[in-house]
Design a protein around this motif. Structure first.
Motif, PDB file in Angstrom:
ATOM      1  N   TYR A  90     -25.419  42.006  76.122  1.00  0.00           N
ATOM      2  CA  TYR A  90     -24.925  40.873  75.327  1.00  0.00           C
ATOM      3  C   TYR A  90     -25.352  39.551  75.957  1.00  0.00           C
ATOM      4  N   SER A  91     -25.264  39.472  77.288  1.00  0.00           N
ATOM      5  CA  SER A  91     -25.638  38.241  77.989  1.00  0.00           C
ATOM      6  C   SER A  91     -27.135  37.980  77.902  1.00  0.00           C
ATOM      7  N   VAL A  92     -27.945  39.039  77.932  1.00  0.00           N
ATOM      8  CA  VAL A  92     -29.394  38.878  77.762  1.00  0.00           C
ATOM      9  C   VAL A  92     -29.686  38.298  76.379  1.00  0.00           C
ATOM     10  N   GLY A  93     -28.996  38.803  75.376  1.00  0.00           N
ATOM     11  CA  GLY A  93     -29.170  38.263  74.026  1.00  0.00           C
ATOM     12  C   GLY A  93     -28.751  36.807  73.941  1.00  0.00           C
ATOM     13  N   GLN A  94     -27.673  36.459  74.626  1.00  0.00           N
ATOM     14  CA  GLN A  94     -27.229  35.061  74.644  1.00  0.00           C
ATOM     15  C   GLN A  94     -28.290  34.161  75.271  1.00  0.00           C
ATOM     16  N   LEU A  95     -28.886  34.621  76.370  1.00  0.00           N
ATOM     17  CA  LEU A  95     -29.922  33.829  77.036  1.00  0.00           C
ATOM     18  C   LEU A  95     -31.112  33.606  76.099  1.00  0.00           C
ATOM     19  N   ALA A  96     -31.515  34.657  75.393  1.00  0.00           N
ATOM     20  CA  ALA A  96     -32.601  34.499  74.417  1.00  0.00           C
ATOM     21  C   ALA A  96     -32.190  33.537  73.304  1.00  0.00           C
ATOM     22  N   GLY A  97     -30.916  33.587  72.923  1.00  0.00           N
ATOM     23  CA  GLY A  97     -30.425  32.705  71.871  1.00  0.00           C
ATOM     24  C   GLY A  97     -30.435  31.241  72.278  1.00  0.00           C
ATOM     25  N   VAL A  98     -30.121  30.954  73.538  1.00  0.00           N
ATOM     26  CA  VAL A  98     -30.170  29.574  74.040  1.00  0.00           C
ATOM     27  C   VAL A  98     -31.597  29.040  73.910  1.00  0.00           C
ATOM     28  N   LYS A  99     -32.567  29.860  74.251  1.00  0.00           N
ATOM     29  CA  LYS A  99     -33.967  29.441  74.153  1.00  0.00           C
ATOM     30  C   LYS A  99     -34.362  29.214  72.690  1.00  0.00           C
ATOM     31  N   ALA A 100     -33.913  30.118  71.829  1.00  0.00           N
ATOM     32  CA  ALA A 100     -34.231  29.974  70.415  1.00  0.00           C
ATOM     33  C   ALA A 100     -33.617  28.704  69.827  1.00  0.00           C
TER      34      ALA A 100
END
Length: 335
Positions: free
Chosen positions: A268-278
């Motif tokens: 979930y945290s990996v997805g959040q990190l990708a989301g911040v970049k997006a």
């Protein structure tokens, strides 16, 4: 105030930085999500991160059902989908969408669409980027694997080994890179790496695990392998029957593969990190070249006490001071 002056004030307000940010936040963005095996916690984290940023996003989900040849049809539909950004899950999907640095995907519809990946173990060795700090093409993302040295340090503190067994999919660049790094580690530290290309056949898979056991493997390492993740329901019982402990490099292997222990990044945290970049890319806060490929700063040490009891391999007491104790689930389930 004259009508002309009022018009100028209105135009200035609309062109101010705050107004532009507000306009972008009010825009409805379209994000194409290309996944490998259905929706996972990584994808939930990615979506939540964009929503927490206050963006109005329409998520268009396309799953390749573990067959990356389906990516071609998805890309052919890009003119109709018209996404502002593409999200990709895992190394095979990301390579199928973007290609490598040296051989990028020539599909014309990809030319101006930023791509943000998640769940890629080693984007440099996979050929996705040359440098992590400043990607040279329209692609960036989030790494999910804890540095290998840190993983093996924990493994050795739990149980020392001379021989390490590994199952992996030779068709995945991701897995090839991990095995290469493991072999390098073995040469530097006097450890024997017993790596076998995994077979989808249940009978052959049992023979491979039996071979690793009889060769003296003291651990069975589960690399970040998308195909391997579909075989945990076969691997775990065979390894347990031989008293061969599983070490997890991913949260999926820990929670649904019933590994004994592992140092992992939460999906979930990996997805959040990708989301911040997006979010930064969609809002125009940064260009892709200003958006480095990164991993999480904090990781989770996990121990499955149910497996520890079955194997009679309880962790050293100091590890329990900071380990997260997890319960096993049915192997092979979706995360």
């Amino acid at each position: 105030m004259t009508a002309a002056a009022a018009g100028l004030c209105s135009a200035w307000a609309a062109s101010s930085p705050a107004a532009k940010v507000q306009a972008k936040q009010n825009k409805r963005f379209r994000v194409l999500m290309v996944t490998y095996r259905g929706t996972t916690d990584v994808d939930h984290g990615f979506q939540a991160s964009l929503q927490d940023a206050g963006l109005n996003v329409e998520f268009i989900l396309r799953d390749v059902q573990q067959d990356v040849s389906r990516v071609a049809d998805i890309l052919n539909a890009l003119p109709d989908i018209a996404p502002d950004l593409i999200y990709t899950w895992g190394t095979p999907v990301t390579l199928a969408v973007a290609g490598t640095v040296d051989k990028p995907n020539p599909h014309p519809a990809l030319r101006n669409i930023p791509i943000v990946f998640a769940l890629v173990a080693d984007p440099q060795k996979a050929g996705l980027v040359r440098t992590l700090e400043a990607p040279e093409r329209n692609l960036t993302g989030a790494i999910h694997v804890v540095p290998l040295q840190r993983q093996l340090q924990h493994m050795r503190s739990y149980r020392e080994f001379d021989k390490l067994g590994v199952l992996y999919n030779p068709a995945e660049a991701n897995s090839q890179a991990i095995v290469q790094s493991l072999r390098q580690y073995g040469q530097e530290h006097g450890k024997q790496i017993l790596a076998l290309g995994v077979s989808p056949s249940a009978q052959e898979l049992e023979a491979q695990i039996d071979q690793l056991h009889h060769s003296g493997a003291q651990w069975l390492y589960l690399p970040p392998d998308t195909f391997l993740g579909t075989l945990y329901h076969r691997i775990t019982p065979q390894a347990m029957a031989r008293g061969l402990p599983l070490f997890a490099s991913t949260e999926l292997a820990m929670r649904t593969g019933n590994a004994l222990t592992g140092v992992v990044s939460r999906y979930y945290s990996v997805g959040q990190l990708a989301g911040v970049k997006a979010a930064d890319l969609l809002l125009g806060n940064k260009t892709v070249q200003q958006t480095p490929v990164e991993s999480l700063k904090r990781f989770s040490l996990m121990v499955n006490m149910q497996m520890a009891q079955q194997l009679d391999m309880f962790p050293p007491l100091p590890l329990l001071n900071y380990a997260e104790v997890v319960a096993g689930t049915s192997a092979g389930a979706q995360s």
